[in-house]
Design a protein around this motif. Structure first.
Motif, mmCIF file in Angstrom:
data_model
loop_
_atom_site.group_PDB
_atom_site.id
_atom_site.type_symbol
_atom_site.label_atom_id
_atom_site.label_comp_id
_atom_site.label_asym_id
_atom_site.label_seq_id
_atom_site.Cartn_x
_atom_site.Cartn_y
_atom_site.Cartn_z
ATOM 1 N N HIS A 41 0.850 -1.193 0.000
ATOM 2 C CA HIS A 41 0.000 0.000 0.000
ATOM 3 C C HIS A 41 0.881 1.236 0.000
ATOM 4 N N TYR A 42 0.529 2.188 -0.855
ATOM 5 C CA TYR A 42 1.253 3.467 -0.921
ATOM 6 C C TYR A 42 0.230 4.582 -0.772
ATOM 7 N N GLN A 43 0.378 5.375 0.290
ATOM 8 C CA GLN A 43 -0.578 6.445 0.576
ATOM 9 C C GLN A 43 0.134 7.791 0.665
ATOM 10 N N LEU A 44 -0.566 8.817 0.174
ATOM 11 C CA LEU A 44 -0.089 10.188 0.298
ATOM 12 C C LEU A 44 -1.242 11.037 0.815
ATOM 13 N N HIS A 45 -1.011 11.718 1.946
ATOM 14 C CA HIS A 45 -2.043 12.538 2.565
ATOM 15 C C HIS A 45 -1.556 13.979 2.682
ATOM 16 N N TRP A 46 -2.429 14.899 2.330
ATOM 17 C CA TRP A 46 -2.104 16.323 2.414
ATOM 18 C C TRP A 46 -3.248 17.012 3.157
ATOM 19 N N ASN A 47 -2.928 17.537 4.336
ATOM 20 C CA ASN A 47 -3.902 18.264 5.141
ATOM 21 C C ASN A 47 -3.516 19.737 5.167
ATOM 22 N N GLN A 48 -4.490 20.608 4.897
ATOM 23 C CA GLN A 48 -4.220 22.042 4.819
ATOM 24 C C GLN A 48 -5.231 22.816 5.659
ATOM 25 N N ARG A 49 -4.707 23.694 6.514
ATOM 26 C CA ARG A 49 -5.546 24.569 7.326
ATOM 27 C C ARG A 49 -5.473 25.974 6.733
ATOM 28 N N TYR A 50 -6.634 26.575 6.437
ATOM 29 C CA TYR A 50 -6.663 27.895 5.811
ATOM 30 C C TYR A 50 -6.887 29.014 6.824
ATOM 31 N N ASN A 51 -7.727 28.753 7.806
ATOM 32 C CA ASN A 51 -7.979 29.705 8.878
ATOM 33 C C ASN A 51 -8.599 28.930 10.029
ATOM 34 N N ASN A 52 -9.145 29.629 11.009
ATOM 35 C CA ASN A 52 -9.724 28.955 12.164
ATOM 36 C C ASN A 52 -11.019 28.209 11.839
ATOM 37 N N LEU A 53 -11.541 28.392 10.633
ATOM 38 C CA LEU A 53 -12.816 27.781 10.273
ATOM 39 C C LEU A 53 -12.671 26.648 9.258
ATOM 40 N N TRP A 54 -11.769 26.800 8.297
ATOM 41 C CA TRP A 54 -11.724 25.895 7.156
ATOM 42 C C TRP A 54 -10.431 25.072 7.114
ATOM 43 N N SER A 55 -10.597 23.790 6.760
ATOM 44 C CA SER A 55 -9.448 22.925 6.489
ATOM 45 C C SER A 55 -9.848 21.900 5.437
ATOM 46 N N THR A 56 -8.882 21.353 4.746
ATOM 47 C CA THR A 56 -9.134 20.339 3.721
ATOM 48 C C THR A 56 -8.166 19.170 3.888
ATOM 49 N N THR A 57 -8.579 18.026 3.369
ATOM 50 C CA THR A 57 -7.759 16.821 3.394
ATOM 51 C C THR A 57 -7.870 16.121 2.052
ATOM 52 N N ILE A 58 -6.734 15.730 1.495
ATOM 53 C CA ILE A 58 -6.697 14.930 0.272
ATOM 54 C C ILE A 58 -5.871 13.683 0.555
ATOM 55 N N GLY A 59 -6.394 12.534 0.165
ATOM 56 C CA GLY A 59 -5.675 11.278 0.328
ATOM 57 C C GLY A 59 -5.605 10.511 -0.975
ATOM 58 N N LEU A 60 -4.420 10.033 -1.317
ATOM 59 C CA LEU A 60 -4.211 9.212 -2.509
ATOM 60 C C LEU A 60 -3.701 7.843 -2.080
ATOM 61 N N ASN A 61 -4.113 6.813 -2.807
ATOM 62 C CA ASN A 61 -3.696 5.457 -2.465
ATOM 63 C C ASN A 61 -3.506 4.613 -3.720
ATOM 64 N N TYR A 62 -2.448 3.801 -3.701
ATOM 65 C CA TYR A 62 -2.283 2.746 -4.699
ATOM 66 C C TYR A 62 -1.936 1.467 -3.950
ATOM 67 N N THR A 63 -2.686 0.414 -4.225
ATOM 68 C CA THR A 63 -2.432 -0.892 -3.624
ATOM 69 C C THR A 63 -2.158 -1.908 -4.718
ATOM 70 N N LYS A 64 -1.050 -2.627 -4.571
ATOM 71 C CA LYS A 64 -0.707 -3.697 -5.492
ATOM 72 C C LYS A 64 -0.787 -5.025 -4.747
ATOM 73 N N GLY A 65 -1.614 -5.915 -5.264
ATOM 74 C CA GLY A 65 -1.735 -7.240 -4.679
ATOM 75 C C GLY A 65 -1.469 -8.303 -5.724
ATOM 76 N N SER A 66 -0.722 -9.327 -5.344
ATOM 77 C CA SER A 66 -0.417 -10.401 -6.287
ATOM 78 C C SER A 66 -0.068 -11.665 -5.508
ATOM 79 N N GLY A 67 -0.611 -12.794 -5.950
ATOM 80 C CA GLY A 67 -0.270 -14.046 -5.298
ATOM 81 C C GLY A 67 -1.194 -15.165 -5.736
ATOM 82 N N TYR A 68 -1.014 -16.316 -5.123
ATOM 83 C CA TYR A 68 -1.731 -17.526 -5.535
ATOM 84 C C TYR A 68 -1.909 -18.446 -4.336
ATOM 85 N N PHE A 69 -2.800 -19.427 -4.520
ATOM 86 C CA PHE A 69 -2.775 -20.564 -3.613
ATOM 87 C C PHE A 69 -2.535 -21.815 -4.457
#
Length: 738
Positions: free
Chosen positions: A300-328
């Motif tokens: 799993h590869y995650q990137l998170h960016w949290n930004q505060r603009y003032n005492n009222l507003w904030s934003t959050t952006i999250g990106l993810n890439y997951t690679k899965g591979s295998g067998y039984f």
């Protein structure tokens, strides 16, 4: 491993605390100046703000801290560590809590439990299940965890249909640190963990990480596990910005144990017997294939960016890439050529159309996610809106890696091959509004659209072409009434819809989505160190996808629509300080879980069984912790769990009944502060199932029709399988903190 500690420049404490509070990671306190006064406020973790609720919300939930997990974290998986929470039942294929483990909340399967990590969906996009085995030792990198029971709040990914678990990984550490943990126990179980943090360098940058290896032979024969995992994060903080890059994952190799035991004689006399890999050699002797394993890696590869603009507003952006591979991998004897698309062979006039072979069934998938939300917060209103989009691209294929008679196969031939594409878009808005000093209102609206398309063939060489589009509207509302500073009353209503999974479509391409109306009424009381919570829930379903009790040929549970059904329950939990050194922590769930009408084919005709119990839904689940702390740094806990009887079918078939069980664990922790190279040494121990109870927490039930051609009579044959859990066993460990 040598851990390097970085010294950093003199900290500007006020600036650091303020920036961390804006970004809300961990239990950071900050001074926040308003027009009226300066106040101290513990802020929510921003990464999970959109999917978590606070203590006053009208949502039934439990919070688990890093310290709570650490006391029992000696190698067992997250579901086992959560076993003593209200309404929770856990199980494990290998019997001892390492490897493939599962969790049911209010009797609802893991396919209906939404799991997020830092707000990113973790449930497998196709099966909708959660495979904790792919996240070995994730508990060692968990800052906190919240379990919401019922529909809960809107969340990212597949909709919660009975519970949601959201995990927040390690918070930023202000100071440099290192940690080495080792534990050992029954069934050759071992856990080795190394952690480090640079602390904040130059007031802005932290790098932290973990390496872990957990191995166990398992309680069940040959049900071994070898789990290698890692966690690495780099963080940047400034006055109003936090950027966090995280990579975690690992590889698991587990010997299969999903067959369980169908033979009651063997269950009573050799309950650790494992039929996986069993075959007869040319002399008719029983042998076991040594590589009947599940081998899967997930990163799993995650990137998170949290930004505060003032005492009222904030934003959050999250990106993810997951690679899965295998067998039984499986050894299969006397397989028909036709099941693998092979051409029969002619040996001197004798036709050969069966062979022993070894096959691998593969998954190779990519999963992409983007989350974004904005938060507006004042003293009276907390308003969040945003959305999530995910794209899944998964290949399913099979290979024959050896065959006694190879027919026309070539190396790396695929005897089946299929692909699945799934897009999941959700938009939500939610708000908490403080109407006055006593009443707070909660509202939550979510629209979710899912497209699911498959091509190619299944492992049975059957064409599998699903092209479905679902659009769901999920409203939620609630009210909290504060009677006084010690007592709250709350009521909530939530609507949820959920799509079928891949196995559902394989068993019935006409299967329908399920719907739920969830009503929760609760009372929360807290005074000093005493607390008491009571909650009544009524969950009314339409076409609930309940576990039929049956499994497919790779151990996946088969579900079926049940028409109208409901779950009605009472949940009680308390923390009771008896004397300064003794605390009790009991919880109890009493419930009735019913299909309103059950119609099944049996003995060649349809039979209406009327109202029946829903499968895997015990009417009583209870737990208690007796915690004794005779001195400051030493704690002993006696942990008890009772699970009432339950059926593995929806027919209340006698052969599908699991008996009730009552188990007790003993847990101790002793912390030693030192002035040497180590800051602290923590000694831990766990004795599971102290009284050596022989119990079963999971299994399966199946039927098939046997027709007597001469009499033209059809008889339904029933059978059941069971997963025995470990008898008395232990784990001990030591953690060295630098």
């Amino acid at each position: 491993m040598k851990i390097l500690f970085n010294t950093h420049a003199k900290k500007n404490r006020q600036r650091l605390l303020l920036s961390m509070a804006f970004l809300g990671l961990g239990s950071i306190y900050a001074q926040e100046k308003t027009q009226d006064s300066t106040k101290i406020e513990k802020l929510d973790e921003v990464l999970v703000k959109a999917v978590r609720v606070d203590a006053k919300s009208p949502i039934t939930h439990s919070n688990v801290s890093k310290e709570d997990l650490a006391k029992r974290n000696l190698g067992q998986d997250i579901p086992v560590l959560l076993n003593f929470l209200p309404s929770v039942v856990t199980t494990t294929d290998a019997g001892a809590g390492v490897g493939y483990t599962g969790i049911r909340v209010r009797g609802i399967s893991s396919q209906s439990t939404n799991v997020t990590i830092n707000g990113i969906p973790y449930n497998d996009a196709e099966s909708l299940g959660t495979f904790w085995v792919n996240l070995g030792d994730i508990a060692s990198s968990t800052e906190s965890l919240q379990l919401q029971r019922g529909v809960g709040t809107s969340t990212n990914g597949s909709g919660a249909f009975g519970a949601s678990i959201n995990v927040l990984t390690d918070a930023i550490s202000k100071t440099s640190s290192g940690e080495i943990s080792n534990s050992f126990g029954s069934y050759n179980t071992r856990k080795h963990t190394v952690k480090f943090s640079t602390g904040l360098m130059n007031d802005h940058i932290e790098i932290a990480g973990r390496l872990s290896n957990i191995v166990s032979d398992g309680y069940i024969d040959r049900a071994s596990s070898d789990l290698k995992s890692y966690f690495l994060q780099g963080s940047y903080v400034d006055d109003n910005t936090l950027i966090k890059a995280i990579a975690f994952g690992g590889q698991e190799v587990t010997y299969q144990a999903w067959n369980g035991l169908e033979d009651l004689y063997t269950l009573r006399n050799d309950r650790t017997y494992n039929t996986a890999g069993e075959y007869e050699d040319n002399n008719g002797d029983i042998q076991f294939y040594d590589n009947e394993v599940d081998n899967y890696s997930q990163d799993h590869y995650q990137l998170h960016w949290n930004q505060r603009y003032n005492n009222l507003w904030s934003t959050t952006i999250g990106l993810n890439y997951t690679k899965g591979s295998g067998y039984f991998e499986q050894y299969k004897a006397d397989e028909d050529f036709s099941d693998y698309g092979l051409v029969p062979l002619d040996f001197n006039g004798e036709i050969v159309d069966e062979t022993d072979l070894i096959r691998r069934r593969w998954l190779d998938n990519d999963f992409y996610v983007i989350n974004a939300n904005a938060n507006y917060k004042t003293d009276d209103i907390n308003f969040i809106f945003g959305g999530s989009f995910s794209h899944y691209d998964g290949d399913h294929f099979g290979e024959i890696i050896w065959a006694e008679y190879a027919s026309q196969t070539e190396i790396r031939d695929r005897y089946y091959d299929g692909n699945s594409l799934k897009n999941d878009l959700s938009l939500f808005t939610k708000a908490n509004y403080k109407l006055n000093e006593s009443i707070s209102l909660y509202g939550d609206l979510q629209v979710r659209n899912i497209t699911y398309k498959t091509t190619g063939t299944t492992s049975d060489l059957v064409e599998f072409a699903i092209d479905k589009d679902f659009t769901f509207f999920n409203p939620k509302a609630g009210i909290t009434y504060e009677l006084n500073q010690d007592n709250d009353l709350y009521f909530s209503y939530a609507r949820a819809n959920r799509e079928p999974n891949r196995t559902d479509f394989e068993s019935n391409e006409n299967i329908e989505a399920e719907q739920l109306n969830d009503f929760e009424l609760g009372w929360r009381h807290k005074k000093n160190n005493f607390s008491f919570n009571a909650n009544v829930y009524y969950m009314a379903y339409n076409e609930q996808l309940v576990l039929s009790g049956q499994l497919d040929d790779v151990g996946n549970p088969i579900r079926t629509n049940s028409g109208k059904s409901y779950r009605l329950g009472l949940e009680l939990e308390a923390i009771i300080p008896v004397i300064p050194i003794l605390t009790l922590q009991p919880n109890l769930t009493l419930s009735t879980n019913k299909n309103k009408e059950t119609i099944i084919p049996f003995d060649g005709e349809l039979q209406n069984l009327g109202e029946t119990d829903i499968s895997f839904s015990p009417s009583i689940v209870a737990a208690n912790a007796i915690v004794v702390q005779p001195i400051k740094n030493f704690q002993i806990a006696v942990l008890s769990k009772f699970v009432g009887e339950q059926y593995m079918s929806n027919t209340e078939a006698r052969s599908s009944k699991l008996d009730s069980y009552f188990i007790n664990d003993l847990n101790f922790n002793y912390s030693i502060k030192t002035n040497t190279i180590f800051k602290e040494i923590v000694l831990s121990g766990l004795v599971n199932n102290v009284f050596n109870e022989k119990y079963i927490s999971n299994g399966y039930y199946y039927t098939y029709d046997d027709t007597w051609s001469e009499a033209n009579v059809t008889t339904t044959i029933e059978g059941a399988g069971f997963y025995p859990q470990a008898t008395r066993n232990f784990l001990v460990g030591a953690t060295l903190k630098f």
